[in-house]
Motif scaffolding. Structure first.
Motif, PDB file in Angstrom:
ATOM      1  N   ASP A 122       0.794  -1.539   0.145  1.00  0.00           N
ATOM      2  CA  ASP A 122      -0.015  -0.271  -0.077  1.00  0.00           C
ATOM      3  C   ASP A 122       0.439   1.351   0.094  1.00  0.00           C
ATOM      4  O   ASP A 122       0.748   2.154  -0.143  1.00  0.00           O
ATOM      5  N   LEU A 123       2.251   1.282   1.058  1.00  0.00           N
ATOM      6  CA  LEU A 123       3.110   2.737   0.742  1.00  0.00           C
ATOM      7  C   LEU A 123       3.850   2.321  -0.591  1.00  0.00           C
ATOM      8  O   LEU A 123       3.653   3.513  -0.856  1.00  0.00           O
ATOM      9  N   VAL A 124       4.274   1.576  -0.918  1.00  0.00           N
ATOM     10  CA  VAL A 124       5.143   1.827  -1.704  1.00  0.00           C
ATOM     11  C   VAL A 124       4.613   1.631  -3.200  1.00  0.00           C
ATOM     12  O   VAL A 124       4.135   0.269  -3.355  1.00  0.00           O
ATOM     13  N   PRO A 125       4.885   2.646  -4.006  1.00  0.00           N
ATOM     14  CA  PRO A 125       4.340   2.378  -5.559  1.00  0.00           C
ATOM     15  C   PRO A 125       5.155   1.354  -6.238  1.00  0.00           C
ATOM     16  O   PRO A 125       6.207   0.746  -5.611  1.00  0.00           O
ATOM     17  N   ASP A 126       3.853   1.012  -7.627  1.00  0.00           N
ATOM     18  CA  ASP A 126       4.413  -0.759  -7.984  1.00  0.00           C
ATOM     19  C   ASP A 126       5.228  -0.270  -9.516  1.00  0.00           C
ATOM     20  O   ASP A 126       4.348  -0.235 -10.244  1.00  0.00           O
ATOM     21  N   ASP A 127       6.218   0.859  -9.349  1.00  0.00           N
ATOM     22  CA  ASP A 127       6.608   1.509 -10.816  1.00  0.00           C
ATOM     23  C   ASP A 127       8.027   1.340 -10.235  1.00  0.00           C
ATOM     24  O   ASP A 127       8.279   2.414 -11.661  1.00  0.00           O
ATOM     25  N   GLY A 128       8.954   0.756 -10.031  1.00  0.00           N
ATOM     26  CA  GLY A 128       9.725   0.511 -10.309  1.00  0.00           C
ATOM     27  C   GLY A 128      10.737   1.504  -9.291  1.00  0.00           C
ATOM     28  O   GLY A 128      12.433   1.180  -9.801  1.00  0.00           O
ATOM     29  N   SER A 129      10.036   2.329  -8.687  1.00  0.00           N
ATOM     30  CA  SER A 129      10.981   3.263  -8.020  1.00  0.00           C
ATOM     31  C   SER A 129      11.939   2.532  -6.829  1.00  0.00           C
ATOM     32  O   SER A 129      12.983   2.895  -5.816  1.00  0.00           O
ATOM     33  N   SER A 130      11.044   1.138  -5.837  1.00  0.00           N
ATOM     34  CA  SER A 130      11.891   0.517  -5.564  1.00  0.00           C
ATOM     35  C   SER A 130      11.481  -0.935  -5.393  1.00  0.00           C
ATOM     36  O   SER A 130      10.786  -2.170  -5.272  1.00  0.00           O
ATOM     37  N   PRO A 131      12.525  -1.516  -6.002  1.00  0.00           N
ATOM     38  CA  PRO A 131      12.993  -2.757  -6.550  1.00  0.00           C
ATOM     39  C   PRO A 131      13.102  -3.592  -5.728  1.00  0.00           C
ATOM     40  O   PRO A 131      12.479  -4.651  -5.971  1.00  0.00           O
ATOM     41  N   LEU A 132      13.035  -3.818  -4.189  1.00  0.00           N
ATOM     42  CA  LEU A 132      13.110  -4.828  -3.179  1.00  0.00           C
ATOM     43  C   LEU A 132      11.215  -4.850  -2.862  1.00  0.00           C
ATOM     44  O   LEU A 132      11.181  -5.674  -2.514  1.00  0.00           O
ATOM     45  N   ARG A 133      10.137  -4.041  -3.523  1.00  0.00           N
ATOM     46  CA  ARG A 133       8.844  -4.779  -3.574  1.00  0.00           C
ATOM     47  C   ARG A 133       9.182  -5.881  -4.106  1.00  0.00           C
ATOM     48  O   ARG A 133       7.755  -6.299  -4.064  1.00  0.00           O
ATOM     49  N   ASP A 134       9.629  -5.856  -5.453  1.00  0.00           N
ATOM     50  CA  ASP A 134       9.391  -7.242  -6.750  1.00  0.00           C
ATOM     51  C   ASP A 134       9.316  -8.474  -5.659  1.00  0.00           C
ATOM     52  O   ASP A 134       9.341  -9.543  -5.130  1.00  0.00           O
ATOM     53  N   VAL A 135      10.902  -8.044  -4.812  1.00  0.00           N
ATOM     54  CA  VAL A 135      11.339  -9.391  -3.599  1.00  0.00           C
ATOM     55  C   VAL A 135      10.069  -9.791  -2.311  1.00  0.00           C
ATOM     56  O   VAL A 135       9.914 -10.960  -2.047  1.00  0.00           O
ATOM     57  N   VAL A 136       9.912  -8.078  -1.507  1.00  0.00           N
ATOM     58  CA  VAL A 136       8.453  -8.875  -0.887  1.00  0.00           C
ATOM     59  C   VAL A 136       6.899  -9.324  -2.090  1.00  0.00           C
ATOM     60  O   VAL A 136       6.439 -10.418  -1.089  1.00  0.00           O
ATOM     61  N   GLU A 137       6.998  -9.252  -3.297  1.00  0.00           N
ATOM     62  CA  GLU A 137       5.827  -9.716  -3.303  1.00  0.00           C
ATOM     63  C   GLU A 137       6.251 -11.032  -4.005  1.00  0.00           C
ATOM     64  O   GLU A 137       5.000 -12.294  -3.452  1.00  0.00           O
ATOM     65  N   VAL A 138       7.281 -11.783  -3.668  1.00  0.00           N
ATOM     66  CA  VAL A 138       7.380 -13.297  -3.738  1.00  0.00           C
ATOM     67  C   VAL A 138       7.141 -13.354  -2.264  1.00  0.00           C
ATOM     68  O   VAL A 138       6.199 -14.958  -2.342  1.00  0.00           O
TER      69      VAL A 138
END
Length: 180
Positions: A119-135
């Protein structure tokens, strides 16, 4: 700018089928994960102005072991609302933070913590670690977000950047899923 840390409780014990979920303690792997993550959180260098946590046994034990391993005791604000809370509830709790500290570490549970990151981190590539959390945001995972806000009351969706993420297995491969 505000800094938000999210620390998921370590691996808990499911062996006693009579135990209430709230009362489940850590298992051996969880105790090892909590200790290694406690040292990592200390070494990562963020000084947490406020620690708020679920009072569930597995969270309390995670904090106790992490603090002992790090050599840094912390004052904890226990809040029952964190126990199995949704992302919306966690965000509301953060908005209510009194005294407007610069940094807050929240210790709790999934899926709430993971969903809060989404919710807090946009899914726009600005935080590559977000992809790790998605796993997966596994037990004892530790994340740090930089929030583009001046006051906790201003917390809103997509206001953050995920700047740090460490899982126990990143520090000790034996704490990864393949080893157990």
């Amino acid at each position: 700018m505000k800094i938000l840390g999210l620390f998921r409780h370590a691996k808990s014990d499911w062996q006693d089928p009579r135990a209430r979920d709230f009362d489940r303690p850590l298992n051996d792997r969880g105790r090892k994960g909590a200790a290694i993550m406690g040292r990592h959180i200390r070494d990562h260098g963020v000084q947490w102005d406020r620690v708020i946590a679920s009072p569930a046994i597995r969270c309390a034990e995670t904090i106790e072991i992490a603090c002992e391993a790090s050599g840094r005791p912390v004052a904890v604000n226990w809040d029952r609302r964190i126990y199995l809370a949704s992302s919306a509830t966690l965000a509301d709790l953060l908005r209510e933070t009194e005294g407007d500290p610069r940094s807050v570490l929240m210790v709790g549970h999934n899926p709430g913590l993971e969903d809060l990151i989404f919710d807090l981190v946009p899914d726009d590539g600005s935080s590559p670690l977000r992809d790790v959390v998605e796993v997966k945001f596994p037990t004892a995972a530790y994340a740090v977000l930089e929030l583009n806000i001046d006051r906790w009351a201003d917390l809103s969706d997509k206001c953050a950047r995920l700047v740090h993420l460490t899982r126990p297995r990143d520090l000790d491969p034996q704490l990864g899923p393949a080893s157990f």
